[in-house]
Motif scaffolding. Structure first.
Motif, PDB file in Angstrom:
ATOM      1  N   GLN A 153      16.259 -65.140  31.617  1.00  0.00           N
ATOM      2  CA  GLN A 153      16.145 -65.934  30.389  1.00  0.00           C
ATOM      3  C   GLN A 153      17.109 -65.426  29.323  1.00  0.00           C
ATOM      4  OE1 GLN A 153      12.332 -67.120  29.398  1.00  0.00           O
ATOM      5  NE2 GLN A 153      12.997 -68.270  27.630  1.00  0.00           N
ATOM      6  N   ALA A 154      17.295 -64.118  29.232  1.00  0.00           N
ATOM      7  CA  ALA A 154      18.241 -63.557  28.262  1.00  0.00           C
ATOM      8  C   ALA A 154      19.668 -63.986  28.583  1.00  0.00           C
ATOM      9  CB  ALA A 154      18.128 -62.041  28.244  1.00  0.00           C
ATOM     10  N   ILE A 155      20.013 -64.008  29.872  1.00  0.00           N
ATOM     11  CA  ILE A 155      21.347 -64.469  30.267  1.00  0.00           C
ATOM     12  C   ILE A 155      21.500 -65.948  29.944  1.00  0.00           C
ATOM     13  CG2 ILE A 155      22.845 -64.897  32.257  1.00  0.00           C
ATOM     14  CD1 ILE A 155      21.762 -62.299  33.453  1.00  0.00           C
ATOM     15  N   THR A 205      24.458 -67.327  27.509  1.00  0.00           N
ATOM     16  CA  THR A 205      25.568 -68.086  28.083  1.00  0.00           C
ATOM     17  C   THR A 205      25.292 -69.576  28.236  1.00  0.00           C
ATOM     18  OG1 THR A 205      24.824 -67.701  30.347  1.00  0.00           O
ATOM     19  CG2 THR A 205      26.336 -66.076  29.393  1.00  0.00           C
ATOM     20  N   ARG A 206      24.047 -69.981  28.069  1.00  0.00           N
ATOM     21  CA  ARG A 206      23.620 -71.372  28.286  1.00  0.00           C
ATOM     22  C   ARG A 206      23.912 -71.831  29.709  1.00  0.00           C
ATOM     23  NH1 ARG A 206      20.007 -71.656  24.626  1.00  0.00           N
ATOM     24  NH2 ARG A 206      20.757 -71.616  22.506  1.00  0.00           N
ATOM     25  N   VAL A 208      16.592 -66.560  39.557  1.00  0.00           N
ATOM     26  CA  VAL A 208      16.088 -65.192  39.641  1.00  0.00           C
ATOM     27  C   VAL A 208      16.486 -64.552  40.963  1.00  0.00           C
ATOM     28  CG1 VAL A 208      14.008 -63.767  39.654  1.00  0.00           C
ATOM     29  CG2 VAL A 208      14.192 -65.652  38.045  1.00  0.00           C
ATOM     30  N   GLU A 209      16.465 -65.299  42.053  1.00  0.00           N
ATOM     31  CA  GLU A 209      16.851 -64.752  43.357  1.00  0.00           C
ATOM     32  C   GLU A 209      18.332 -64.359  43.363  1.00  0.00           C
ATOM     33  OE1 GLU A 209      14.808 -63.955  45.843  1.00  0.00           O
ATOM     34  OE2 GLU A 209      13.210 -64.570  44.483  1.00  0.00           O
ATOM     35  N   MET A 218      10.170 -58.795  35.002  1.00  0.00           N
ATOM     36  CA  MET A 218      11.336 -58.226  34.383  1.00  0.00           C
ATOM     37  C   MET A 218      12.584 -59.043  34.711  1.00  0.00           C
ATOM     38  SD  MET A 218      12.672 -54.384  34.701  1.00  0.00           S
ATOM     39  CE  MET A 218      14.382 -54.100  34.764  1.00  0.00           C
ATOM     40  N   MET A 219      12.704 -59.479  35.968  1.00  0.00           N
ATOM     41  CA  MET A 219      13.868 -60.280  36.357  1.00  0.00           C
ATOM     42  C   MET A 219      13.873 -61.624  35.628  1.00  0.00           C
ATOM     43  SD  MET A 219      16.004 -58.949  38.309  1.00  0.00           S
ATOM     44  CE  MET A 219      16.264 -57.643  39.434  1.00  0.00           C
TER      45      MET A 219
END
Length: 52
Positions: free
Chosen positions: A7-9, A13-14, A19-20, A1-2
């Motif tokens: 990936q969506a962020i 925003t490129r 993830v951490e 999920m993270m």
């Protein structure tokens, strides 16, 4: 999920998001939200008692 959220962020925003780092941000945001809810409940009761 993270990873999906990271990936969506990235797509929005490129900007590369680790993830951490995202996990740490979510933990602190959740803790801040919980603390503010507790403070609002305590101060809300005191304010209500003062108005009565």
């Amino acid at each position: 999920m993270m990873a999906a959220l990271a990936q969506a962020i990235f797509r929005a925003t490129r900007t590369k998001v680790d993830v951490e780092t995202l996990k740490l941000l979510v933990i602190f945001s959740g803790a801040g939200l919980l603390l503010s809810i507790v403070v609002a409940m305590i101060c809300g009761e005191a304010l209500h008692a003062a108005l009565i």
